[in-house]
Write an enzyme that holds these catalytic residues in place. Structure first.
Site: not given
Ligand code: CMC
Length: 429
Positions: A307, A364
């Protein structure tokens, strides 16, 4: 003395004192409003990770501590004691209702649940297998046309009527998305039923039989709606606010929120979680998928994990996890996907990759399992999310309209394209 932060341009030596504002909770914000005027610069913050786009008194979340408050009330207390409709009242009005206010609220929502009969015909323009989120966005936008000239967004009383209409009509709109895809006739609301029960009735009742959803199912759905009702300035809410800032019709703003929510990084994750668990297939395969999620060369991510703000267990996920256990036990259901989910959570939470990046299950991760236990098809999961979140969107839209700093949202950019150049006729390229 008022707190300020001084920004120094080390190229020109020019300095700017930026005022710092403190909220009730959360990090203070640096007011950079005069940055361009004084230093000729913009700020650059991709994904708005450190940008406060507005002042808000609706929802507060502390990602480090795993706290979520609506109008100051902790989500755990609301989940335990309240109902979705009461939480919506709270989000919109700012205070919990008295018994009389609640009765009036409940009544007025019931009175606005119907949609114009022509709206029902709108659905038939969609393919039989259209994704319900596409239908929901289209129909919400169509509803804007029914109130366009009659909606005075500058009038507080009119805004409140609009909010009521959104809250009241969304279950009707959402239910028809399901009925249309299933080839079932549309069902009118039944005012003798509660909000959530009415939604279930309009969605799942069979034309030839009486319909009484189980109390367990109604409560589970009500809880999920409470947990999804609002979540401060996330992508869809920010979209609603941006659309609202152009003074667009509020139903059109909600439609914009629906399309943003659809993506699998946002609300679409609940559907993606179930698809992922089905693909994993058995607890024995979990480790393989966790390894894939850690592999930078593989685009696979664990859906329902991570998140932008929560760097601790998402408090909503904690509540849903318990509710999911209770529901499955109460319904005496053996859910193979639930076992896979538990194994996935266990392995991921012990893994250095997830620990280091503070990746925990989010709301989720478990919500889809509850929907599935209630026999709601996966393509409807994000629709359920949108139905609940539309309450938060409209509360945020109302707040935007009352903001003393209201102006159209217009971010700037860092241009990295070509320098100015002359047009070359086609024959000379
Ligand atoms: N699986 C594997 N690695 C992950 C994941 C994941 N679900 N989420 C983040 N990471 C890693 C990412 O690769 C990065 O690694 P590194 O530092 O080595 O590059 C690190 O963690 C930070 O991730 P980020 O992409 O910079 O984080 P963000 O804040 O931009 O994205 C997110 C947040 C929710 C989009 C992402 O965690 C994700 O894609 N999660 C899966 C989709 C999901 O469950 N979404 C629902 C969110 S909650 C409900 C809502 O808001 O609707």
């Amino acid at each position: 003395m008022a707190r300020t932060v001084t920004i120094t341009d080390n190229k020109t030596g020019k300095q700017l004192e930026c005022p710092v504002s403190e909220g009730t909770y959360g990090p203070p914000v640096i007011n950079t409003k005069s940055l361009y005027k004084e230093l000729g610069m913009f700020t650059f913050d991709p994904g708005y990770a450190t940008t406060a786009s507005c002042r808000s008194a609706i929802t507060y979340l502390d990602g480090e501590k795993g706290i979520l408050l609506h109008r100051g009330y902790p989500i755990e207390q609301l989940a335990q004691n309240s109902t979705f409709l009461e939480v919506v009242y709270l989000l919109i009005h700012g205070e919990l209702p008295t018994r009389q206010q609640m009765d009036e609220w409940d009544h007025s929502i019931k009175m606005h649940m119907m949609t114009h009969e022509h709206i029902s015909r709108f659905y038939s323009a969609y393919r039989y297998d259209a994704h319900p989120m596409s239908i929901m966005a289209g129909v919400s936008s169509a509803i804007a046309s029914y109130y366009h000239d009659r909606t005075d967004i500058k009038d507080p009383a009119n805004r409140l009527i609009t909010a009521r209409r959104v809250v009241a009509k969304m279950p009707n709109v959402a239910s028809k998305c399901y009925r249309y895809a299933s080839g079932l006739p549309f069902v009118y609301p039944d005012n003798s039923r509660s909000y959530v029960e009415n939604f279930m009735y309009m969605t799942f009742s069979w034309p030839t039989e009486d319909y009484e959803p189980s109390a367990v199912a109604v409560r589970a759905l009500d809880l999920l709606f409470i947990l999804h009702a609002d979540h401060e300035q996330n992508a869809s809410t920010s979209t609603v606010r941006l659309a609202g800032s152009s003074e667009a019709n509020p139903f059109a703003c909600v439609a914009a929120g629906i399309t943003t929510l659809w993506g699998k990084s946002h609300g679409g994750a609940n559907e993606a979680v179930i698809r992922m668990l089905e693909e994993i297939g058995t607890p024995a395969n979990v480790r393989k998928y966790v390894d894939r999620a850690k592999d930078r060369k593989d685009s696979f991510r664990l859906m329902g994990f991570g998140h932008r703000v929560y760097k601790k267990y998402d408090p909503r996920a904690k509540i849903i996890r318990e509710a999911c256990h209770a529901l499955l036990a109460e319904m005496n259901l053996n859910q193979p996907l639930f076992e896979i989910a538990m194994e996935l959570e266990r392995i991921a939470l012990e893994d250095e990759y997830f620990i280091k990046r503070k990746l925990y299950p989010n709301v989720d991760f478990y919500s889809g399992l509850i929907y599935q236990a209630l026999r709601i098809p996966a393509s409807m999961f994000t629709v359920m999310f949108a139905l609940a979140r539309s309450a938060g969107w409209i509360a945020q839209w109302m707040e935007l309209m009352e903001d003393k700093d209201f102006r159209i949202g217009r971010p700037r950019q860092l241009y990295i394209g070509e320098q100015s150049r002359d047009y070359v006729p086609m024959g000379e390229r």
